[in-house]
Design a protein around this motif. Structure first.
Motif, PDB file in Angstrom:
ATOM      1  N   ALA B   3      74.706 106.125  79.647  1.00 21.39           N
ATOM      2  CA  ALA B   3      75.761 105.175  79.318  1.00 21.39           C
ATOM      3  C   ALA B   3      77.003 105.932  78.896  1.00 21.39           C
ATOM      4  O   ALA B   3      76.972 106.726  77.950  1.00 21.39           O
ATOM      5  CB  ALA B   3      75.299 104.249  78.201  1.00 21.39           C
ATOM      6  N   THR B   5      81.027 105.086  78.049  1.00 23.03           N
ATOM      7  CA  THR B   5      82.021 104.030  77.830  1.00 23.03           C
ATOM      8  C   THR B   5      83.381 104.656  77.593  1.00 23.03           C
ATOM      9  O   THR B   5      83.490 105.775  77.090  1.00 23.03           O
ATOM     10  CB  THR B   5      81.633 103.143  76.638  1.00 23.03           C
ATOM     11  N   GLN B   6      84.400 103.901  77.972  1.00 25.97           N
ATOM     12  CA  GLN B   6      85.774 104.365  77.830  1.00 25.97           C
ATOM     13  C   GLN B   6      86.610 103.291  77.154  1.00 25.97           C
ATOM     14  O   GLN B   6      86.392 102.097  77.370  1.00 25.97           O
ATOM     15  CB  GLN B   6      86.388 104.692  79.202  1.00 25.97           C
ATOM     16  N   SER B   7      87.579 103.735  76.369  1.00 25.19           N
ATOM     17  CA  SER B   7      88.538 102.803  75.784  1.00 25.19           C
ATOM     18  C   SER B   7      89.902 103.470  75.666  1.00 25.19           C
ATOM     19  O   SER B   7      89.989 104.683  75.459  1.00 25.19           O
ATOM     20  CB  SER B   7      88.051 102.333  74.409  1.00 25.19           C
ATOM     21  N   ARG B   9      90.448 100.057  78.327  1.00 22.65           N
ATOM     22  CA  ARG B   9      90.214  99.899  79.759  1.00 22.65           C
ATOM     23  C   ARG B   9      91.540  99.812  80.508  1.00 22.65           C
ATOM     24  O   ARG B   9      91.620 100.197  81.673  1.00 22.65           O
ATOM     25  CB  ARG B   9      89.395  98.646  80.026  1.00 22.65           C
ATOM     26  N   CYS B  23      86.404 108.502  75.156  1.00 22.42           N
ATOM     27  CA  CYS B  23      85.165 108.429  75.936  1.00 22.42           C
ATOM     28  C   CYS B  23      83.986 108.674  75.015  1.00 22.42           C
ATOM     29  O   CYS B  23      84.040 109.571  74.151  1.00 22.42           O
ATOM     30  CB  CYS B  23      85.204 109.458  77.051  1.00 22.42           C
ATOM     31  N   GLN B  25      79.573 108.934  75.076  1.00 19.01           N
ATOM     32  CA  GLN B  25      78.318 108.917  75.833  1.00 19.01           C
ATOM     33  C   GLN B  25      77.153 108.963  74.858  1.00 19.01           C
ATOM     34  O   GLN B  25      77.227 109.618  73.809  1.00 19.01           O
ATOM     35  CB  GLN B  25      78.278 110.078  76.842  1.00 19.01           C
ATOM     36  N   GLY B 106      82.058 106.778  83.441  1.00 22.06           N
ATOM     37  CA  GLY B 106      82.474 105.570  82.745  1.00 22.06           C
ATOM     38  C   GLY B 106      83.192 104.628  83.689  1.00 22.06           C
ATOM     39  O   GLY B 106      83.420 104.959  84.859  1.00 22.06           O
ATOM     40  N   PRO B 107      83.592 103.449  83.191  1.00 27.10           N
ATOM     41  CA  PRO B 107      84.207 102.438  84.051  1.00 27.10           C
ATOM     42  C   PRO B 107      85.663 102.704  84.384  1.00 27.10           C
ATOM     43  O   PRO B 107      86.241 102.020  85.236  1.00 27.10           O
ATOM     44  CB  PRO B 107      84.071 101.158  83.219  1.00 27.10           C
ATOM     45  N   THR B 109      89.823 104.004  82.953  1.00 29.43           N
ATOM     46  CA  THR B 109      90.958 103.462  82.205  1.00 29.43           C
ATOM     47  C   THR B 109      92.165 103.465  83.135  1.00 29.43           C
ATOM     48  O   THR B 109      92.518 104.507  83.681  1.00 29.43           O
ATOM     49  CB  THR B 109      91.271 104.315  80.965  1.00 29.43           C
TER      50      THR B 109
END
Lengths: 114, 114
Positions: B3, B5-7, B9, B23, B25, B106-107, B109
């Motif tokens: 997993a 994740t990024q912020s 987005r 980021c 993980q 990640g998804p 940004t």
């Protein structure tokens, strides 16, 4: 510098046909070759990889071939389905200071029509 | 599956402003990477890290800094953002060269610099 060339920028196929994406690389030390799929507006999702100790690998409808002499590898998507429509990226491992990372091709947009 | 994740987005910044992309993980990977994705270029490596406290320059580091304060977190910093840094940024983690070579992304940004 080292690079990965992805030869098809777009590919249109009919559902049920095969799609083939070809990549070449320059770094003779590359030993790991993954493929990623990116659906619209999303991140990259790993689909299949091949290591330099083999020349063929299959996972369900996906086949990867590696020709180390020609520094060429390819992704074959067999019996294509509409959900295969996406951008596919090839990549090759390369050495950087202290370790390894991936160098990517420019992507192939695959469109599968019914 | 790993997993990452990024912020945030999505981010809109002004020229000359400071931007920090984060980021995280959760799979205890030593290696983390920052890429940017631009049409016609695929993904290009900006900075990477082999563990907490380490950062290394990738292929296009100019205008970017990175920070790895912990195993889980890896930030990309644009001290003075420019319109040419408008792009989609992806973070990844993995253990290239180890038993598991796969990188997990990640998804992304989306950054727009006005």
């Amino acid at each position: 510098g080292e690079k990965v060339e992805q030869h098809e920028s777009t590919l249109s196929v009919r559902e049920g046909d095969s799609a083939v994406i070809n990549c070449t690389y320059t770094d003779t030390a590359s030993s790991y070759f993954p493929w990623y799929k990116q659906e619209a507006g999303k991140g990259l999702h790993f689909v299949i990889d091949i290591r330099s100790n083999v020349d063929r690998k299959q996972s369900q409808r996906l086949i990867v071939l590696l020709d180390k002499k020609a520094k060429r590898f390819s992704l074959h998507i067999t019996a294509t389905q509409p959900e295969d429509s996406a951008i596919y990226f090839c990549a090759a491992s390369r050495g950087y200071q202290g370790g390894r990372a991936l160098i990517f091709g420019t992507g192939t947009t695959v469109s599968v029509s019914p | 599956e790993a997993a990452v994740t990024q912020s945030p987005r999505n981010k809109v910044a002004v020229t000359g402003g400071k931007v920090t992309l984060s980021c995280n993980q959760t799979n205890n990977h030593n290696n983390m990477y920052w890429y940017r994705q631009d049409t016609g270029h695929g993904l290009r490596l900006i900075h990477y890290s082999y563990g907490a406290g380490s950062t290394e320059k990738g292929d296009i580091p100019d205008g970017y800094k990175a920070s790895r304060p912990s195993q889980e977190n890896f930030s990309l910093i644009l001290e003075l953002a420019t319109p040419s840094q408008t792009s989609v940024y992806f973070c990844a983690s993995g253990e290239l060269g180890g038993r598991q070579d796969t990188q997990y992304f990640g998804p992304g940004t989306r950054l727009l610099v006005l």
